[in-house]
Design a protein around this motif. Structure first.
Motif, PDB file in Angstrom:
ATOM      1  N   THR A  49       4.791  -1.097   1.250  1.00 42.61           N
ATOM      2  CA  THR A  49       5.950  -1.969   1.502  1.00 42.61           C
ATOM      3  C   THR A  49       5.702  -2.755   2.786  1.00 42.61           C
ATOM      4  O   THR A  49       5.590  -3.982   2.786  1.00 42.61           O
ATOM      5  CB  THR A  49       7.258  -1.145   1.635  1.00 42.61           C
ATOM      6  OG1 THR A  49       7.428  -0.336   0.483  1.00 42.61           O
ATOM      7  CG2 THR A  49       8.462  -2.069   1.791  1.00 42.61           C
ATOM      8  N   THR A  51       3.125  -2.985   4.996  1.00 45.34           N
ATOM      9  CA  THR A  51       1.868  -3.692   5.251  1.00 45.34           C
ATOM     10  C   THR A  51       1.837  -4.993   4.464  1.00 45.34           C
ATOM     11  O   THR A  51       1.485  -6.049   4.996  1.00 45.34           O
ATOM     12  CB  THR A  51       0.675  -2.776   4.913  1.00 45.34           C
ATOM     13  OG1 THR A  51       0.839  -1.560   5.658  1.00 45.34           O
ATOM     14  CG2 THR A  51      -0.641  -3.426   5.269  1.00 45.34           C
ATOM     15  N   ARG A  98      -6.063  -2.878   1.802  1.00 45.96           N
ATOM     16  CA  ARG A  98      -5.673  -1.465   1.821  1.00 45.96           C
ATOM     17  C   ARG A  98      -6.442  -0.767   0.703  1.00 45.96           C
ATOM     18  O   ARG A  98      -6.129  -0.938  -0.481  1.00 45.96           O
ATOM     19  CB  ARG A  98      -4.166  -1.291   1.615  1.00 45.96           C
ATOM     20  CG  ARG A  98      -3.805   0.164   1.373  1.00 45.96           C
ATOM     21  CD  ARG A  98      -2.344   0.451   1.456  1.00 45.96           C
ATOM     22  NE  ARG A  98      -1.885   0.395   2.837  1.00 45.96           N
ATOM     23  CZ  ARG A  98      -0.683   0.800   3.228  1.00 45.96           C
ATOM     24  NH1 ARG A  98       0.165   1.292   2.348  1.00 45.96           N
ATOM     25  NH2 ARG A  98      -0.325   0.716   4.496  1.00 45.96           N
ATOM     26  N   GLN A 128      -0.722  -0.411  12.061  1.00 51.69           N
ATOM     27  CA  GLN A 128       0.427   0.454  12.339  1.00 51.69           C
ATOM     28  C   GLN A 128       0.429   0.860  13.809  1.00 51.69           C
ATOM     29  O   GLN A 128       1.453   0.797  14.495  1.00 51.69           O
ATOM     30  CB  GLN A 128       0.375   1.712  11.456  1.00 51.69           C
ATOM     31  CG  GLN A 128       1.492   2.696  11.742  1.00 51.69           C
ATOM     32  CD  GLN A 128       2.859   2.121  11.451  1.00 51.69           C
ATOM     33  OE1 GLN A 128       3.105   1.625  10.361  1.00 51.69           O
ATOM     34  NE2 GLN A 128       3.767   2.164  12.424  1.00 51.69           N
ATOM     35  N   MET A 262       6.881   5.348   8.585  1.00 54.00           N
ATOM     36  CA  MET A 262       7.423   5.036   7.252  1.00 54.00           C
ATOM     37  C   MET A 262       6.281   4.778   6.254  1.00 54.00           C
ATOM     38  O   MET A 262       5.261   4.294   6.674  1.00 54.00           O
ATOM     39  CB  MET A 262       8.378   3.833   7.297  1.00 54.00           C
ATOM     40  CG  MET A 262       9.543   4.028   8.261  1.00 54.00           C
ATOM     41  SD  MET A 262      10.689   2.620   8.233  1.00 54.00           S
ATOM     42  CE  MET A 262      11.661   3.003   6.770  1.00 54.00           C
ATOM     43  N   PRO A 263       6.468   5.029   4.965  1.00 54.20           N
ATOM     44  CA  PRO A 263       7.666   5.546   4.316  1.00 54.20           C
ATOM     45  C   PRO A 263       7.956   7.000   4.691  1.00 54.20           C
ATOM     46  O   PRO A 263       7.035   7.759   5.028  1.00 54.20           O
ATOM     47  CB  PRO A 263       7.350   5.422   2.823  1.00 54.20           C
ATOM     48  CG  PRO A 263       5.857   5.444   2.749  1.00 54.20           C
ATOM     49  CD  PRO A 263       5.377   4.785   4.005  1.00 54.20           C
ATOM     50  N   ARG A 289       5.890  -4.185  12.878  1.00 52.88           N
ATOM     51  CA  ARG A 289       4.690  -4.425  12.070  1.00 52.88           C
ATOM     52  C   ARG A 289       4.450  -5.932  11.909  1.00 52.88           C
ATOM     53  O   ARG A 289       3.305  -6.385  11.821  1.00 52.88           O
ATOM     54  CB  ARG A 289       4.839  -3.760  10.682  1.00 52.88           C
ATOM     55  CG  ARG A 289       4.778  -2.247  10.673  1.00 52.88           C
ATOM     56  CD  ARG A 289       3.400  -1.737  11.090  1.00 52.88           C
ATOM     57  NE  ARG A 289       2.353  -2.302  10.266  1.00 52.88           N
ATOM     58  CZ  ARG A 289       1.934  -1.792   9.103  1.00 52.88           C
ATOM     59  NH1 ARG A 289       2.476  -0.677   8.638  1.00 52.88           N
ATOM     60  NH2 ARG A 289       0.968  -2.371   8.398  1.00 52.88           N
TER      61      ARG A 289
HETATM   62  N1   CP Z   1       3.516   2.342   7.454  1.00 57.26           N
HETATM   63  C1   CP Z   1       3.009   1.673   6.382  1.00 57.26           C
HETATM   64  O1   CP Z   1       1.824   1.343   6.341  1.00 57.26           O
HETATM   65  O2   CP Z   1       3.911   1.390   5.398  1.00 57.26           O
HETATM   66  P1   CP Z   1       3.507   0.937   3.924  1.00 57.26           P
HETATM   67  O3   CP Z   1       2.665   2.039   3.330  1.00 57.26           O
HETATM   68  O4   CP Z   1       4.805   0.740   3.200  1.00 57.26           O
HETATM   69  O5   CP Z   1       2.699  -0.325   4.026  1.00 57.26           O
END
Ligand code: CP
Length: 305
Positions: A49, A51, A98, A128, A262-263, A289
């Motif tokens: 979400t 990133t 990612r 992060q 998070m999450p 972020r």
């Molecule tokens: N903290 C973080 O990377 O959140 P997402 O996994 O939602 O990107």
């Protein structure tokens, strides 16, 4: 230059990146056209979400454009990774990825003609950590001398915190009863030990007592949380980690700010009362972020060498 982790950055450079992000946050209009006509590919092999949102919005607000590339609905999942990246990097100015495995991110970096940013793999999560450092500096006024306690699994987030904190003068204690072997990077840990800023403890109450910030992360990666193959490991981890949950009892004598990348798995690594506590800065941390992404993009996509 790529951004795998913080190894290629000096302390001065990392501190500057934090300051740049804060400057960008307070003066967004100065940077509205900074990446005009530039495109960033966002390659995701895993869910996200923050990133995804932060890098996509960052590109738009900097005058550029981001395109989401899902591993499963493109040919990334089928073809040779190097070939796909050779092609992709001829059409965009940067890649944020990612991926499941750091080894694949390394392949991507070797094949790419443009900067590649690690959007979190099993070893590191630098964007992060930059948001975390921005948040600490905003709350304390300085990174040097701030005291952070990380409580959870020794994982990718923990590695990046160890790097980021020890490079910027933050005193870090990690309380990590479980070490995720896939995240092990002895070189990073040895380098951190040499600074004298990183200590380890299993006495969670003592660690929290004089902390300025208490930080936790999920005990089970999102992709495994509902995976039938991970049921036994999940059960084992929850049993072992429950005494280390961030909850009102642990925070009774503490005035620390509460952080989480998070999450969140409510009721596991952190109790609902701690998320909603007036010292919780979790959502501000997540908002940062965006400024982390902007600072990273400006550094990497405007470099002249
Ligand atoms: N903290 C973080 O990377 O959140 P997402 O996994 O939602 O990107």
């Amino acid at each position: 230059m790529h951004l795998m982790n913080f190894k290629e950055l000096s302390s001065r450079e990392l501190n500057k990146l934090v300051d740049d992000a804060i400057e960008i946050k307070h003066n967004p209009e100065k940077f509205e056209k900074a990446l005009e006509q530039k495109s960033l590919a966002l390659v995701f092999q895993k869910t996200s979400t923050r990133t995804r949102v932060s890098f996509e919005v960052a590109m738009t607000q900097l005058g550029g454009h981001a395109l989401f590339i899902d591993w499963r609905t493109t040919n990334f999942g089928l073809a040779d990774l190097g070939d796909e990246v050779q092609y992709l990097s001829r059409n965009v100015d940067g890649i944020m990825a990612r991926l499941m495995r750091n080894a694949d991110l390394q392949k991507m970096m070797q094949a790419s003609k443009v900067p590649v940013i690690n959007g979190c793999d099993e070893m590191y999560h630098p964007s992060q950590c930059l948001a975390d450092l921005i948040t600490i500096k905003e709350k304390k006024g300085a990174l040097k001398g701030a005291k952070l306690v990380y409580i959870g699994i020794h994982n990718n987030v923990c590695n990046s915190l160890i790097e980021g904190c020890t490079k910027t003068g933050v005193q870090l204690t990690t309380v990590t009863p479980i070490f995720n072997d896939a995240s092990r990077d002895e070189e990073l840990l040895e380098e951190a030990k040499r600074t004298g800023l990183w200590t380890q403890s299993l006495d969670v109450k003592e660690a929290v007592a004089d902390a300025d910030f208490v930080y936790t992360d999920t005990w089970v990666d999102m992709e495994f949380f509902t995976d039938a193959k991970f049921v036994e490991e999940k059960k084992k981890r929850i049993e072992q980690m429950m005494p280390y949950q961030i909850n009102p009892e642990l925070l009774k004598a503490s005035n620390a700010y509460i952080m989480h990348d998070m999450p969140i798995h409510r009721g596991y690594e952190i109790a609902a009362e701690a998320i909603e506590n007036q010292k919780s800065i979790i959502y501000e941390q997540a908002e940062n972020r965006l400024y982390s992404a902007k600072a990273i993009l400006l550094k990497l996509l405007t470099q002249t060498d």
